[in-house]
Write a protein that holds these residues in place. Structure first.
Motif, PDB file in Angstrom:
ATOM      1  N   SER A 225     -39.140   5.184  10.403  1.00  0.00           N
ATOM      2  CA  SER A 225     -39.854   4.006   9.918  1.00  0.00           C
ATOM      3  C   SER A 225     -41.066   3.749  10.799  1.00  0.00           C
ATOM      4  CB  SER A 225     -38.936   2.773   9.926  1.00  0.00           C
ATOM      5  OG  SER A 225     -38.463   2.514  11.242  1.00  0.00           O
ATOM      6  N   LEU A 226     -42.026   3.010  10.265  1.00  0.00           N
ATOM      7  CA  LEU A 226     -43.246   2.713  11.007  1.00  0.00           C
ATOM      8  C   LEU A 226     -42.905   1.917  12.264  1.00  0.00           C
ATOM      9  CD1 LEU A 226     -46.322   3.144  10.618  1.00  0.00           C
ATOM     10  CD2 LEU A 226     -46.424   0.819   9.684  1.00  0.00           C
ATOM     11  N   PRO A 227     -43.349   2.380  13.433  1.00  0.00           N
ATOM     12  CA  PRO A 227     -42.987   1.670  14.669  1.00  0.00           C
ATOM     13  C   PRO A 227     -43.622   0.287  14.749  1.00  0.00           C
ATOM     14  CG  PRO A 227     -44.619   3.380  15.110  1.00  0.00           C
ATOM     15  CD  PRO A 227     -44.178   3.567  13.690  1.00  0.00           C
ATOM     16  N   ASP A 228     -43.014  -0.564  15.548  1.00  0.00           N
ATOM     17  CA  ASP A 228     -43.570  -1.887  15.810  1.00  0.00           C
ATOM     18  C   ASP A 228     -44.970  -1.738  16.399  1.00  0.00           C
ATOM     19  OD1 ASP A 228     -43.194  -4.917  16.527  1.00  0.00           O
ATOM     20  OD2 ASP A 228     -43.795  -3.942  18.403  1.00  0.00           O
ATOM     21  N   TYR A 229     -45.907  -2.559  15.911  1.00  0.00           N
ATOM     22  CA  TYR A 229     -47.312  -2.405  16.294  1.00  0.00           C
ATOM     23  C   TYR A 229     -47.515  -2.527  17.803  1.00  0.00           C
ATOM     24  CZ  TYR A 229     -52.300  -3.395  16.743  1.00  0.00           C
ATOM     25  OH  TYR A 229     -53.608  -3.371  17.123  1.00  0.00           O
ATOM     26  N   GLU A 230     -46.956  -3.551  18.424  1.00  0.00           N
ATOM     27  CA  GLU A 230     -47.167  -3.782  19.858  1.00  0.00           C
ATOM     28  C   GLU A 230     -46.622  -2.625  20.689  1.00  0.00           C
ATOM     29  OE1 GLU A 230     -46.257  -7.158  23.316  1.00  0.00           O
ATOM     30  OE2 GLU A 230     -45.283  -7.294  21.357  1.00  0.00           O
ATOM     31  N   ARG A 231     -45.434  -2.132  20.336  1.00  0.00           N
ATOM     32  CA  ARG A 231     -44.844  -1.026  21.089  1.00  0.00           C
ATOM     33  C   ARG A 231     -45.598   0.279  20.819  1.00  0.00           C
ATOM     34  NH1 ARG A 231     -40.192  -4.015  19.347  1.00  0.00           N
ATOM     35  NH2 ARG A 231     -39.127  -4.970  21.129  1.00  0.00           N
TER      36      ARG A 231
ATOM     37  N   LEU B 232     -49.130   4.451  23.232  1.00  0.00           N
ATOM     38  CA  LEU B 232     -50.369   5.218  23.264  1.00  0.00           C
ATOM     39  C   LEU B 232     -51.126   4.983  24.571  1.00  0.00           C
ATOM     40  CD1 LEU B 232     -51.458   4.642  19.569  1.00  0.00           C
ATOM     41  CD2 LEU B 232     -50.766   6.826  20.572  1.00  0.00           C
ATOM     42  N   ARG B 233     -51.212   3.715  24.989  1.00  0.00           N
ATOM     43  CA  ARG B 233     -51.902   3.403  26.239  1.00  0.00           C
ATOM     44  C   ARG B 233     -51.183   4.017  27.432  1.00  0.00           C
ATOM     45  NH1 ARG B 233     -53.425  -2.842  24.666  1.00  0.00           N
ATOM     46  NH2 ARG B 233     -55.531  -2.393  23.883  1.00  0.00           N
ATOM     47  N   ALA B 234     -49.865   4.005  27.405  1.00  0.00           N
ATOM     48  CA  ALA B 234     -49.096   4.587  28.499  1.00  0.00           C
ATOM     49  C   ALA B 234     -49.319   6.095  28.586  1.00  0.00           C
ATOM     50  CB  ALA B 234     -47.607   4.286  28.309  1.00  0.00           C
ATOM     51  N   CYS B 235     -49.669   6.706  27.448  1.00  0.00           N
ATOM     52  CA  CYS B 235     -49.934   8.147  27.409  1.00  0.00           C
ATOM     53  C   CYS B 235     -51.401   8.469  27.692  1.00  0.00           C
ATOM     54  CB  CYS B 235     -49.535   8.721  26.052  1.00  0.00           C
ATOM     55  SG  CYS B 235     -47.745   8.853  25.811  1.00  0.00           S
ATOM     56  N   GLY B 236     -52.216   7.446  27.936  1.00  0.00           N
ATOM     57  CA  GLY B 236     -53.607   7.687  28.302  1.00  0.00           C
ATOM     58  C   GLY B 236     -54.596   7.598  27.162  1.00  0.00           C
TER      59      GLY B 236
END
Length: 251
Positions: A202-208, A213-217
């Motif tokens: 299912s489509l992931p929660d927007y905030e998470r 993505l930010r945590a991955c750079g």
């Protein structure tokens, strides 16, 4: 509201069979004028309308339309989708973009050594390699992954493809552990949440999703593209609101 009116192929809009003589900005302006002159009593399309529909800053869209800059591939795709262009016209415009980027790199940078770096997001003109200053070394050491080679999600069309793209981002980032991603996200993410996201249906929660993505750079314009894709998939899950969201109904 997304701009979703449909029109003929690019050659008809430009009134020529040889579109290679045009720049990307000229072709887009001709398309917009074509739409405006055939829109009847509808409001004329402006830069702000296109920017809102494409999810891009107005200044960036204006620079592309006026020819001040050659857009990246993902930027051009989002503008074309916002304008309701079909796949054939979008592919031809991408060809114009590559040609224009190549011409500019040869003509305007002849006095200094530059290199055209081809990435999934488009061609980028950069100075040839040189020795870095101490401050540049320190700045680059903060980012553990390269700026180029990021997975490009612009053609993702389903949740299943999005999950695969997120897995690719994790690999691109150096496959950091779930514990490390949790630390980078300042506990916005939990290890169990990340695991579920990378194997979910299912489509992931927007905030998470954004935190991962930010945590991955992933940041800046690249993050804008990922946000655009999430919104498009979310719109497709809600048919009644899809016509009101950027690019959701474009072919």
């Amino acid at each position: 509201m997304a701009i979703i009116r449909r029109f003929p192929v690019l050659e008809d809009v430009l009134e020529t069979a040889d579109i290679s003589k045009h720049t990307v900005g000229e072709a887009l302006r001709a398309w917009i004028e074509y739409m405006n002159t055939r829109g009847g009593d509808e409001k004329r399309i402006g830069v702000r309308d296109i920017a809102d529909a494409a999810g891009l800053p107005s200044s960036r869209v204006s620079d592309v339309l006026t020819g001040r800059r050659v857009p990246r591939r993902d930027e051009l795709d989002m503008i074309c989708l916002a304008l309701g262009m079909g796949k054939d016209s979008r592919v031809k415009l991408q060809g114009l973009r590559l040609h224009e980027a190549s011409q500019r790199s040869r003509s305007s940078l002849s006095e200094e050594a530059y290199t055209v770096v081809r990435t999934r997001n488009g061609d980028t003109v950069v100075p040839s390699p040189r020795l870095l200053t101490a401050s540049e070394v320190r700045q680059r050491s903060v980012q553990p992954v390269p700026a180029f080679g990021q997975p490009d999600p612009i053609r993702v069309s389903s949740v299943q493809e999005l999950v695969l793209a997120l897995k690719a981002v994790h690999v691109w980032a150096g496959a950091p552990s779930l514990r490390e991603l949790e630390r980078r996200s300042r506990t916005v993410l939990r290890r169990s949440t990340i695991s579920d996201m990378l194997r979910g249906e299912s489509l992931p929660d927007y905030e998470r999703y954004v935190a991962f993505l930010r945590a991955c750079g992933v940041d800046g314009p690249s993050l804008d593209t990922w946000v655009f894709v999430w919104r498009r998939l979310s719109a497709l899950e809600n048919p009644e609101v899809a016509p009101w969201l950027p690019g959701a109904t474009a072919s």
